[in-house]
Design a protein around this motif. Sequence first.
Motif, mmCIF file in Angstrom:
data_model
loop_
_atom_site.group_PDB
_atom_site.id
_atom_site.type_symbol
_atom_site.label_atom_id
_atom_site.label_comp_id
_atom_site.label_asym_id
_atom_site.label_seq_id
_atom_site.Cartn_x
_atom_site.Cartn_y
_atom_site.Cartn_z
ATOM 1 N N SER A 177 -8.253 -3.144 -2.324
ATOM 2 C CA SER A 177 -8.052 -3.028 -0.872
ATOM 3 C C SER A 177 -7.485 -1.674 -0.475
ATOM 4 N N ALA A 178 -6.595 -1.130 -1.300
ATOM 5 C CA ALA A 178 -5.960 0.136 -0.959
ATOM 6 C C ALA A 178 -6.951 1.295 -0.921
ATOM 7 N N VAL B 150 -2.846 -4.815 1.672
ATOM 8 C CA VAL B 150 -2.569 -4.083 0.429
ATOM 9 C C VAL B 150 -1.396 -4.706 -0.314
ATOM 10 N N ARG C 128 -2.776 2.487 -10.137
ATOM 11 C CA ARG C 128 -1.856 2.167 -9.051
ATOM 12 C C ARG C 128 -0.697 1.287 -9.512
ATOM 13 N N ALA D 49 -7.526 -0.151 5.485
ATOM 14 C CA ALA D 49 -6.784 -1.306 4.971
ATOM 15 C C ALA D 49 -5.386 -1.348 5.585
ATOM 16 N N GLU E 172 -2.402 -8.040 -1.924
ATOM 17 C CA GLU E 172 -3.179 -7.823 -3.146
ATOM 18 C C GLU E 172 -2.262 -7.434 -4.300
ATOM 19 N N HIS E 173 -1.328 -6.529 -4.036
ATOM 20 C CA HIS E 173 -0.377 -6.113 -5.075
ATOM 21 C C HIS E 173 0.364 -7.320 -5.638
#
Length: 341
Positions: free
Chosen positions: A95-96, A106, A133, A101, A109-110
Amino acid sequence: MSTRVVHFVVPEGVDDPARVSGGNVCDLRVRDGLQTLGWAVRLTPADPDAASDVFARLPAGGLVLIDGLVAGRSPGAVEALARRARVVVLAHMVSAAFADADLDTVDGEHRALRAAHAVVTTSAWTRDELVRRGLVAPDRVFVATPGADRATPAVGTPHGMALLCVGVVAAHKGQDVLVEALAGLRGEPSWTCTIAGSLDADPAYADLVGELAHAAGLAERVRMPGALARDGLEGAYRDADLLVAPSLVESYGMAIADALGRGIPVIASDVGGIPEAVAPSGAAVLVPPGDPAALRDALARWIHDPALRDRLTGEARRSRGVRTSWTDTAARVAEALEAVR
């Protein structure tokens, strides 16, 4: 041997013909492939924005595969589930990497990826992005490249000028870049272009693409039929001479693999996982993403150089048999599931 059971949480409407997407197709083919490999797959649709109740009903100690779209929008529920079950996330995207986004998406998702016991990505590029990331440790990531069916070779047209672009009509797919490139070729009378994909994901953007085509005098040459059902999409591939994929962000590019599997050459953006989707074929021309002039020049070469058309088409047809199969894809997903059983 005991039956291997996995609960596969997917977005609602995963099999809705009006919502065809690469992620949905991949989910269904992974389900089918796992079943062929002897897994009992409990497909569980969930609203990505309200999946907590669905997760709460899954059995303690169970094995759960979650589509990344659902996982990223319900991170708290994924974190809670991971404390009582074994969780694998199938991540179709990062997503990032999307310019638009939002921070909540973001962050969600993380959190979901960090909570998962393992992550399956659909390209090495996606794996590398997640690792870079700091979202996933390298030893928890498995790559399962989407498969492509060995299909009947495309027939195409005698003049070689039927262009096809397949994918949801949304900003990250770059259809506006394609129309701008085609506007520079409106003096060439022979080409037509079909942009096949849902117009409902981002109606304002879809309207913009249509307006750009109309303003450029291309309304009769650029066709936007919306999402095509299976027979319609097969027909579009059958009649196509060239696939154009102008994406700004792309984790892999299933339409590219599908086209090459039918012997259709490709002009595409050199971005994300697209180089993986075209490899090892020499049937693709890659251009910088978001660059209408570069895309226009590549299309102009296709139009004016019959030797180039013959070379790319010949290479696409020769390399049809080297595509990854969906059985291979499911086997890689099964490896991730076995690793956390």
